[in-house]
Write a protein that holds these residues in place. Structure first.
Motif, PDB file in Angstrom:
ATOM      1  N   ASN A 237       0.810  -1.213   0.000  1.00  0.00           N
ATOM      2  CA  ASN A 237       0.000   0.000   0.000  1.00  0.00           C
ATOM      3  C   ASN A 237       0.845   1.266   0.000  1.00  0.00           C
ATOM      4  O   ASN A 237       0.352   2.353  -0.347  1.00  0.00           O
ATOM      5  CB  ASN A 237      -0.955   0.006   1.197  1.00  0.00           C
ATOM      6  CG  ASN A 237      -2.117  -0.952   1.018  1.00  0.00           C
ATOM      7  OD1 ASN A 237      -2.635  -1.100  -0.086  1.00  0.00           O
ATOM      8  ND2 ASN A 237      -2.513  -1.620   2.092  1.00  0.00           N
ATOM      9  N   ILE A 238       2.113   1.128   0.415  1.00  0.00           N
ATOM     10  CA  ILE A 238       3.035   2.267   0.325  1.00  0.00           C
ATOM     11  C   ILE A 238       4.143   1.960  -0.687  1.00  0.00           C
ATOM     12  O   ILE A 238       5.268   2.446  -0.590  1.00  0.00           O
ATOM     13  CB  ILE A 238       3.636   2.638   1.699  1.00  0.00           C
ATOM     14  CG1 ILE A 238       4.284   1.431   2.386  1.00  0.00           C
ATOM     15  CG2 ILE A 238       2.585   3.250   2.602  1.00  0.00           C
ATOM     16  CD1 ILE A 238       5.060   1.786   3.648  1.00  0.00           C
ATOM     17  N   ASN A 239       3.816   1.087  -1.657  1.00  0.00           N
ATOM     18  CA  ASN A 239       4.727   0.738  -2.756  1.00  0.00           C
ATOM     19  C   ASN A 239       6.036   0.126  -2.270  1.00  0.00           C
ATOM     20  O   ASN A 239       7.089   0.309  -2.873  1.00  0.00           O
ATOM     21  CB  ASN A 239       5.028   1.969  -3.625  1.00  0.00           C
ATOM     22  CG  ASN A 239       3.789   2.511  -4.307  1.00  0.00           C
ATOM     23  OD1 ASN A 239       2.835   1.779  -4.546  1.00  0.00           O
ATOM     24  ND2 ASN A 239       3.780   3.798  -4.604  1.00  0.00           N
ATOM     25  N   LEU A 240       5.951  -0.638  -1.205  1.00  0.00           N
ATOM     26  CA  LEU A 240       7.130  -1.256  -0.627  1.00  0.00           C
ATOM     27  C   LEU A 240       7.132  -2.750  -0.928  1.00  0.00           C
ATOM     28  O   LEU A 240       6.103  -3.419  -0.813  1.00  0.00           O
ATOM     29  CB  LEU A 240       7.116  -1.024   0.894  1.00  0.00           C
ATOM     30  CG  LEU A 240       8.248  -1.609   1.732  1.00  0.00           C
ATOM     31  CD1 LEU A 240       9.576  -0.996   1.340  1.00  0.00           C
ATOM     32  CD2 LEU A 240       7.976  -1.359   3.209  1.00  0.00           C
ATOM     33  N   TYR A 241       8.305  -3.261  -1.328  1.00  0.00           N
ATOM     34  CA  TYR A 241       8.519  -4.700  -1.553  1.00  0.00           C
ATOM     35  C   TYR A 241       7.731  -5.277  -2.727  1.00  0.00           C
ATOM     36  O   TYR A 241       7.444  -6.465  -2.755  1.00  0.00           O
ATOM     37  CB  TYR A 241       8.197  -5.508  -0.293  1.00  0.00           C
ATOM     38  CG  TYR A 241       9.056  -5.186   0.892  1.00  0.00           C
ATOM     39  CD1 TYR A 241      10.425  -4.994   0.758  1.00  0.00           C
ATOM     40  CD2 TYR A 241       8.502  -5.060   2.159  1.00  0.00           C
ATOM     41  CE1 TYR A 241      11.218  -4.693   1.848  1.00  0.00           C
ATOM     42  CE2 TYR A 241       9.281  -4.763   3.263  1.00  0.00           C
ATOM     43  CZ  TYR A 241      10.643  -4.573   3.100  1.00  0.00           C
ATOM     44  OH  TYR A 241      11.425  -4.277   4.193  1.00  0.00           O
ATOM     45  N   LEU A 242       7.402  -4.463  -3.710  1.00  0.00           N
ATOM     46  CA  LEU A 242       6.822  -4.994  -4.939  1.00  0.00           C
ATOM     47  C   LEU A 242       7.963  -5.479  -5.830  1.00  0.00           C
ATOM     48  O   LEU A 242       9.012  -4.838  -5.917  1.00  0.00           O
ATOM     49  CB  LEU A 242       6.002  -3.916  -5.649  1.00  0.00           C
ATOM     50  CG  LEU A 242       4.766  -3.473  -4.862  1.00  0.00           C
ATOM     51  CD1 LEU A 242       4.345  -2.075  -5.259  1.00  0.00           C
ATOM     52  CD2 LEU A 242       3.621  -4.448  -5.069  1.00  0.00           C
ATOM     53  N   THR A 243       7.778  -6.611  -6.476  1.00  0.00           N
ATOM     54  CA  THR A 243       8.871  -7.193  -7.249  1.00  0.00           C
ATOM     55  C   THR A 243       8.612  -7.078  -8.739  1.00  0.00           C
ATOM     56  O   THR A 243       7.469  -7.057  -9.196  1.00  0.00           O
ATOM     57  CB  THR A 243       9.086  -8.672  -6.881  1.00  0.00           C
ATOM     58  OG1 THR A 243       7.896  -9.409  -7.175  1.00  0.00           O
ATOM     59  CG2 THR A 243       9.415  -8.833  -5.420  1.00  0.00           C
ATOM     60  N   SER A 244       9.697  -7.007  -9.487  1.00  0.00           N
ATOM     61  CA  SER A 244       9.608  -6.862 -10.937  1.00  0.00           C
ATOM     62  C   SER A 244      10.729  -7.668 -11.590  1.00  0.00           C
ATOM     63  O   SER A 244      11.862  -7.665 -11.100  1.00  0.00           O
ATOM     64  CB  SER A 244       9.716  -5.387 -11.324  1.00  0.00           C
ATOM     65  OG  SER A 244       9.516  -5.219 -12.704  1.00  0.00           O
TER      66      SER A 244
ATOM     67  N   LYS B  52      13.051   1.201 -17.159  1.00  0.00           N
ATOM     68  CA  LYS B  52      12.077   2.247 -16.834  1.00  0.00           C
ATOM     69  C   LYS B  52      10.682   1.647 -16.643  1.00  0.00           C
ATOM     70  O   LYS B  52       9.927   2.055 -15.754  1.00  0.00           O
ATOM     71  CB  LYS B  52      12.048   3.306 -17.930  1.00  0.00           C
ATOM     72  CG  LYS B  52      11.087   4.448 -17.652  1.00  0.00           C
ATOM     73  CD  LYS B  52      11.103   5.473 -18.770  1.00  0.00           C
ATOM     74  CE  LYS B  52      10.158   6.630 -18.461  1.00  0.00           C
ATOM     75  NZ  LYS B  52       8.760   6.182 -18.287  1.00  0.00           N
ATOM     76  N   VAL B  53      10.340   0.667 -17.474  1.00  0.00           N
ATOM     77  CA  VAL B  53       9.038   0.012 -17.346  1.00  0.00           C
ATOM     78  C   VAL B  53       8.929  -0.676 -15.990  1.00  0.00           C
ATOM     79  O   VAL B  53       7.900  -0.589 -15.304  1.00  0.00           O
ATOM     80  CB  VAL B  53       8.828  -1.009 -18.483  1.00  0.00           C
ATOM     81  CG1 VAL B  53       7.537  -1.791 -18.274  1.00  0.00           C
ATOM     82  CG2 VAL B  53       8.797  -0.290 -19.832  1.00  0.00           C
ATOM     83  N   ALA B  54      10.001  -1.361 -15.578  1.00  0.00           N
ATOM     84  CA  ALA B  54      10.010  -2.036 -14.277  1.00  0.00           C
ATOM     85  C   ALA B  54       9.816  -1.039 -13.147  1.00  0.00           C
ATOM     86  O   ALA B  54       9.071  -1.295 -12.190  1.00  0.00           O
ATOM     87  CB  ALA B  54      11.319  -2.801 -14.086  1.00  0.00           C
ATOM     88  N   GLU B  55      10.467   0.111 -13.241  1.00  0.00           N
ATOM     89  CA  GLU B  55      10.314   1.143 -12.210  1.00  0.00           C
ATOM     90  C   GLU B  55       8.864   1.608 -12.105  1.00  0.00           C
ATOM     91  O   GLU B  55       8.322   1.752 -11.011  1.00  0.00           O
ATOM     92  CB  GLU B  55      11.220   2.330 -12.546  1.00  0.00           C
ATOM     93  CG  GLU B  55      12.709   2.028 -12.451  1.00  0.00           C
ATOM     94  CD  GLU B  55      13.571   3.134 -13.030  1.00  0.00           C
ATOM     95  OE1 GLU B  55      14.805   3.036 -12.915  1.00  0.00           O
ATOM     96  OE2 GLU B  55      13.020   4.109 -13.613  1.00  0.00           O
ATOM     97  N   ASP B  56       8.236   1.821 -13.255  1.00  0.00           N
ATOM     98  CA  ASP B  56       6.861   2.316 -13.271  1.00  0.00           C
ATOM     99  C   ASP B  56       5.858   1.255 -12.829  1.00  0.00           C
ATOM    100  O   ASP B  56       4.751   1.586 -12.375  1.00  0.00           O
ATOM    101  CB  ASP B  56       6.496   2.807 -14.673  1.00  0.00           C
ATOM    102  CG  ASP B  56       7.267   4.061 -15.073  1.00  0.00           C
ATOM    103  OD1 ASP B  56       7.793   4.742 -14.166  1.00  0.00           O
ATOM    104  OD2 ASP B  56       7.363   4.333 -16.287  1.00  0.00           O
ATOM    105  N   MET B  57       6.219  -0.008 -12.971  1.00  0.00           N
ATOM    106  CA  MET B  57       5.289  -1.091 -12.635  1.00  0.00           C
ATOM    107  C   MET B  57       5.273  -1.437 -11.149  1.00  0.00           C
ATOM    108  O   MET B  57       4.373  -2.136 -10.680  1.00  0.00           O
ATOM    109  CB  MET B  57       5.640  -2.346 -13.436  1.00  0.00           C
ATOM    110  CG  MET B  57       5.226  -2.261 -14.898  1.00  0.00           C
ATOM    111  SD  MET B  57       5.787  -3.692 -15.847  1.00  0.00           S
ATOM    112  CE  MET B  57       4.732  -4.987 -15.184  1.00  0.00           C
ATOM    113  N   MET B  58       6.271  -0.989 -10.404  1.00  0.00           N
ATOM    114  CA  MET B  58       6.346  -1.329  -8.978  1.00  0.00           C
ATOM    115  C   MET B  58       5.494  -0.365  -8.160  1.00  0.00           C
ATOM    116  O   MET B  58       5.979   0.401  -7.334  1.00  0.00           O
ATOM    117  CB  MET B  58       7.802  -1.366  -8.518  1.00  0.00           C
ATOM    118  CG  MET B  58       8.570  -2.542  -9.105  1.00  0.00           C
ATOM    119  SD  MET B  58      10.233  -2.795  -8.446  1.00  0.00           S
ATOM    120  CE  MET B  58      11.100  -1.401  -9.149  1.00  0.00           C
TER     121      MET B  58
END
Length: 458
Positions: free
Chosen positions: A25-32, A95-101
């Motif tokens: 919920n705070i964009n923490l620990y999302l993996t890509s 850049k796509v990975a950054e935006d997807m997390m």
């Protein structure tokens, strides 16, 4: 979050799954995962779409969403069949990975997404030896909620996707009833936790010493935050830098680690610590030795009995490791690496991840309730090493191969996350750094220093 819905209710979430749902919920620990696909013929968008749809049907965790029921978070099966897939014009997978997390809608799902980048002219296969047979290359970026998968599960899923895609291109029939594995709640980890907690409670003196040591470490400054001025107005977002070590240098580094009696993880950790000390010294911080606050990811399946090959889900814990790093660490690097290795092995053998998790719960309540506090206590970095991926990703597919793979983790509140593994004879590394804590210039300088140091010690 709503408490109703027509989905299939599966079970209450584990504490770890709850933790990661709060964290995302705070964009923490999302993996890509940035996956390079090299193919015999140009890859068709619809083939990828069909393969992902079959993947959804064959992997139980990809059909999961999270919903509240009378105040308890439950894992559910999604209301309807749906995948979040797009073909996009971006040409930079990083850049796509950054935006997807960014956070998922836990209530509706899906808790994963996929983006296929448009084909570009003149892109070479990352493996020159396969260029003639697989001349067409495109990038696919996959992202997921960490509560449904860890690195082990994600690599199983990536490999299954590759096999399905190859079969789709071939025109084979896919059996959607056959499942990749079972979503394991982690009963064996729970039993280990209970055992460790009981042992600690039966030894009050030892328990108190752990509590005191944990408080002491929390009071220690995070040196990278203390010495490196955060950028003004930096966005709370994770950015990624990628570095591949060439095959010859990778071979020499792995060989040297073996000769010196340390794992690749220990050798690389020692290099991370030494490189941090170099950066700190450049800022004017002058100490005879530095206490770098490390955090390492461990796959809890290593402690389980029996066959774990079909165990899906997230079964990782984290453990802190603190080894004094001297300013002159280069003078006897491999002896220092052996000290790091000894400390890491001790932590793994003694179930430090379980002990530390219990101590944190004693000090601050349930771990998922302590996220805001954790952001303040911090550490100098965290790391994730998946080892050698060659045995985990198929190399005999006919139409398409995975020729490069890089992992990323969104850890905006914590500053630095180092991800590494070897694949096709190369060490693949990514630095995920938080823009509000670290400047791009500092991150780039660190990566350059890290790999310069690596080459100097082999």
């Amino acid at each position: 979050m709503a408490t109703t819905g027509t989905c299939k209710w599966l079970r209450p979430t584990s504490e770890l799954e709850h933790y990661f749902d709060e964290a995302q919920n705070i964009n923490l620990y999302l993996t890509s995962y940035m996956v390079t696909l090299s193919s015999v013929a140009p890859l068709q968008d619809d083939h990828v779409r069909k393969a992902l749809l079959h993947l959804y049907r064959k992997v139980p965790t990809l059909r999961v969403c999270f919903r509240l029921c009378e105040g308890t978070l439950w894992a559910c099966e999604m209301d309807k069949e749906e995948i979040d897939f797009q073909v996009i014009e971006d040409t930079d997978p990083r850049k796509v990975a950054e935006d997807m997390m960014v956070r998922f809608n836990s209530f509706t799902g899906p808790l994963w997404r996929a983006r296929l980048l448009r084909a570009r002219e003149g892109i070479q296969c990352p493996m020159p030896e396969l260029q003639a047979a697989f001349p067409y290359t495109r990038s696919l970026v996959l992202a997921n909620h960490h509560g449904i998968a860890d690195g082990t599960s994600n690599l199983k899923i990536v490999d299954l996707f590759l096999q399905i895609l190859d079969d789709v291109i071939e025109g084979k029939t896919i059996n959607d009833e056959e499942q990749l594995g079972e979503w394991d709640v982690g009963e064996e980890t729970k039993r280990l936790e209970s055992k460790v907690e009981a042992e600690l409670e039966q030894d009050p003196e030892y328990l108190q010493s752990l509590l005191d040591e944990t408080r002491r470490v929390y009071m220690m400054p995070v040196l990278t935050v203390q010495a490196l001025s955060p950028p003004e107005g930096g966005e709370v977002k994770t950015k990624v830098m990628i570095k591949d070590l060439d095959k010859n240098t990778t071979k020499y580094f792995l060989k040297r680690c073996k000769e010196e009696g340390v794992t690749v993880h220990s050798g690389f950790t020692a290099l991370l610590n030494g490189s941090i000390v170099d950066i700190l010294e450049e800022t004017g911080m002058k100490q005879e030795a530095y206490h770098i606050k490390e955090l390492h990811t461990i796959n809890m399946r290593r402690y389980w009995s029996g066959d774990t090959s079909r165990s899906l889900g997230c079964h990782i814990f984290l453990f802190a490791n603190n080894v004094e790093t001297a300013t002159n660490w280069r003078e006897n690097f491999w002896e220092y690496a052996r000290t790091v290795h000894k400390s890491l092995r001790k932590n793994i053998k003694e179930h430090s991840s379980l002990k530390q998790n219990y101590i944190k719960s004693k000090l601050r309540g349930c771990s998922f309730e302590a996220l805001s506090l954790e952001r303040k206590s911090g550490r100098d970095y965290s790391s994730s090493n998946m080892g050698n991926l060659d045995s985990l990703v198929s190399t005999d597919t006919k139409h398409v191969r995975i020729t490069h793979l890089v992992r990323a983790v969104g850890n905006s509140p914590d500053g630095w996350q180092h991800n590494f593994h070897t694949f096709h004879g190369q060490l693949n590394y990514s630095l995920c750094y938080s823009c509000h804590l670290v400047t791009e210039q500092t991150a780039r300088h660190f990566v350059d220093q890290l790999f310069k140091n690596l080459e100097s010690v082999i």
